[in-house]
Scaffold this motif. Structure first.
Motif, PDB file in Angstrom:
ATOM      1  N   ALA A 331       0.848  -1.155  -0.039  1.00  0.00           N
ATOM      2  CA  ALA A 331      -0.151  -0.094   0.014  1.00  0.00           C
ATOM      3  C   ALA A 331       0.899   1.282   0.161  1.00  0.00           C
ATOM      4  N   GLY A 332       0.621   2.406  -0.824  1.00  0.00           N
ATOM      5  CA  GLY A 332       1.225   3.548  -0.873  1.00  0.00           C
ATOM      6  C   GLY A 332       2.724   3.328  -1.611  1.00  0.00           C
ATOM      7  N   LEU A 333       3.285   4.390  -1.875  1.00  0.00           N
ATOM      8  CA  LEU A 333       4.339   4.524  -2.640  1.00  0.00           C
ATOM      9  C   LEU A 333       5.784   4.886  -1.506  1.00  0.00           C
ATOM     10  N   ASN A 334       6.707   4.074  -1.599  1.00  0.00           N
ATOM     11  CA  ASN A 334       7.788   4.373  -0.626  1.00  0.00           C
ATOM     12  C   ASN A 334       8.883   5.654  -1.092  1.00  0.00           C
ATOM     13  N   LEU A 335       8.443   6.459  -2.219  1.00  0.00           N
ATOM     14  CA  LEU A 335       9.390   7.426  -2.728  1.00  0.00           C
ATOM     15  C   LEU A 335       9.795   8.146  -1.529  1.00  0.00           C
ATOM     16  N   GLY A 336      11.165   8.381  -1.311  1.00  0.00           N
ATOM     17  CA  GLY A 336      11.859   9.422  -0.409  1.00  0.00           C
ATOM     18  C   GLY A 336      11.664   9.025   1.047  1.00  0.00           C
ATOM     19  N   TYR A 337      11.433   7.669   1.291  1.00  0.00           N
ATOM     20  CA  TYR A 337      11.595   7.016   2.833  1.00  0.00           C
ATOM     21  C   TYR A 337      12.787   7.197   3.503  1.00  0.00           C
ATOM     22  N   THR A 338      12.683   7.519   4.723  1.00  0.00           N
ATOM     23  CA  THR A 338      13.989   7.593   5.537  1.00  0.00           C
ATOM     24  C   THR A 338      14.327   6.497   6.522  1.00  0.00           C
ATOM     25  N   ASP A 339      12.981   5.906   6.920  1.00  0.00           N
ATOM     26  CA  ASP A 339      13.049   4.669   7.899  1.00  0.00           C
ATOM     27  C   ASP A 339      12.186   3.814   7.474  1.00  0.00           C
ATOM     28  N   VAL A 340      12.635   2.600   7.761  1.00  0.00           N
ATOM     29  CA  VAL A 340      11.478   1.346   7.698  1.00  0.00           C
ATOM     30  C   VAL A 340      11.479   0.662   9.177  1.00  0.00           C
ATOM     31  N   TYR A 341      10.341   0.437   9.450  1.00  0.00           N
ATOM     32  CA  TYR A 341      10.090  -0.348  10.549  1.00  0.00           C
ATOM     33  C   TYR A 341       9.291  -1.655  10.416  1.00  0.00           C
ATOM     34  N   VAL A 342       9.992  -2.799  11.214  1.00  0.00           N
ATOM     35  CA  VAL A 342       9.336  -4.021  10.770  1.00  0.00           C
ATOM     36  C   VAL A 342       8.490  -4.452  11.986  1.00  0.00           C
ATOM     37  N   ARG A 343       7.482  -4.837  11.719  1.00  0.00           N
ATOM     38  CA  ARG A 343       6.272  -5.530  12.666  1.00  0.00           C
ATOM     39  C   ARG A 343       6.297  -6.909  12.295  1.00  0.00           C
ATOM     40  N   LYS A 344       6.757  -7.993  13.106  1.00  0.00           N
ATOM     41  CA  LYS A 344       6.512  -9.435  13.057  1.00  0.00           C
ATOM     42  C   LYS A 344       5.305  -9.849  13.365  1.00  0.00           C
TER      43      LYS A 344
END
Length: 404
Positions: A331-344
């Motif tokens: 969902a969405g577009l990750n253009l320009g992301y600075t951080d990624v958070y992982v949910r297990k």
């Protein structure tokens, strides 16, 4: 009576034609397709269809009778070779002409191919874009055959998954540092690398193709690290280019695809564009979305506008990919992301990756996690960005994040 001509009989073209009738358009509709079959779904070509799990008829978006019942003149096995904007006519491949009042370009995209100088024209070298491509390569997908997949994007990975499931020996090369580098975070790349390796796929990252080997039929491949592979066939999945040559030759504005305004209109007020061939505006940027969702939504907005409505197109990007028993939903577009958070998730292989630009939620990659995909999609479309600490906390009731 107004005559709308639609050039391209894929998902966007079919959606546009159907929507015109839904909103009450009573004029003539002609849809022109280069292929011999009626509009069909493309995503299953590299998945269920190639696996032999879906018959051709199930690919069709509508029964053949639909087009007659809704007075849509479907002209197949026909190409448009020229647009005369001044005369408002198009030239067809049989050298006849057809006049229009409004013209919609839903011409899609073409797969990038390898140059003939490095073996791209050898027999046994395939791309995955249309039904004829899938039919041509299907006989090669037999157990024990050795296949080289060139490109570690979603198309390449889907082809690798099919080949592995059918018992082939699969090698995949990706010249970038990691698979999915252009479209996903390292965490998503790591997830799918591990998934494919667990199914026996030999993934080689940071390694490109020097050239394919063989006289008439491909027999091997020389890689950029000096390795030589013996192969029976190759699948090229190195991206697509918008089919915008017709528009460009007609003098329409073309950049990253056919340039359109917020209503889907091109630089000619009587010519429109939608789907993979067309650009659109997203948060002030001109982008081009390669997805079923965009093809449908953009085409339906164009149909409303052709019929005299006022429907600005606001993209709500979403995508999916099926590989083995994993369903990836984005969902969405990750253009320009600075951080990624992982949910297990609460089961092996279930997790989601949440892309932020600072404090703003941009996109979600959800692997076998449809619930969090839908939550993420609704948050993004509502312009809401939860504290990332809540995303990564296993105790968080994710559904509660949707509450005002």
């Amino acid at each position: 009576m107004t005559h709308v001509v639609i050039v391209g009989a894929g998902q966007a073209g079919a959606s546009l034609a159907a929507k015109l009738r839904t909103v009450g358009f009573e004029g003539d509709i002609t849809m022109i397709g280069a292929e011999k079959v009626p509009p069909y779904q493309r995503p299953p070509l590299s998945k269920a269809y190639l696996l032999g799990e879906m018959a051709e008829e199930r690919l069709y978006l509508r029964p053949a009778a639909f087009y007659d019942e809704h007075r849509i003149n479907l002209r197949l096995d026909t190409r448009v070779t020229e647009i005369d904007r001044a005369a408002k006519t198009i030239r067809l491949s049989d050298d006849t002409h057809l006049s229009y009042d409004e013209l919609a370009l839903t011409t899609g995209a073409h797969p990038r191919t390898l140059p003939a100088s490095i073996g791209g024209m050898l027999d046994g070298v395939f791309a995955v874009r249309d039904l004829s491509d899938a039919d041509a390569m299907a006989p090669a997908f037999t157990a024990g055959k050795r296949v080289l997949i060139i490109g570690g994007g979603y198309i390449g990975l889907e082809a690798a998954a099919v080949a592995s499931k059918l018992g082939l020996q699969v090698t995949l090369v990706e010249m970038a540092d990691r698979i999915l580098q252009r479209v996903a975070a390292p965490a998503t790349s790591d997830y799918f690398r591990a998934l494919h390796q667990s199914h026996g796929v030999d993934i080689r990252e940071g390694v490109g193709l020097e050239r394919l080997l063989g006289e008439d039929h491909v027999t091997g491949a020389l890689l950029t690290d000096g390795t030589t592979l013996e192969i029976d066939f190759a699948v090229v999945g190195v991206g697509i280019n918008p089919a915008s040559i017709l528009a460009e030759s007609a003098g329409l504005d073309v950049g990253n695809g056919i340039t359109t305004d917020s209503h889907g209109r091109t630089s000619d007020p009587h010519i429109w564009a939608a789907g993979d061939c067309a650009s659109c505006l997203f948060h002030g940027q001109t982008i081009r979305l390669e997805s079923v969702g965009n093809a449908i939504d953009q085409a339906e907005a164009v149909a409303v506008n052709i019929a005299g409505g006022d429907a600005p197109y606001v993209p709500k990007p979403w995508f999916w990919s099926d590989q083995y028993d994993c369903k990836l939903q984005i969902a969405g577009l990750n253009l320009g992301y600075t951080d990624v958070y992982v949910r297990k998730g609460d089961a092996p292989g279930v997790q989601s990756h949440w892309y932020y630009n600072g404090d703003t939620l941009l996109a979600v990659d959800a692997m076998n996690d449809p619930r969090n995909y839908m939550i993420g999609k609704r948050l993004i479309e509502a312009g809401r960005s939860p504290d990332p600490a809540l995303i990564t906390d296993p105790a968080t009731d994710m559904k509660a994040l949707l509450k005002p």
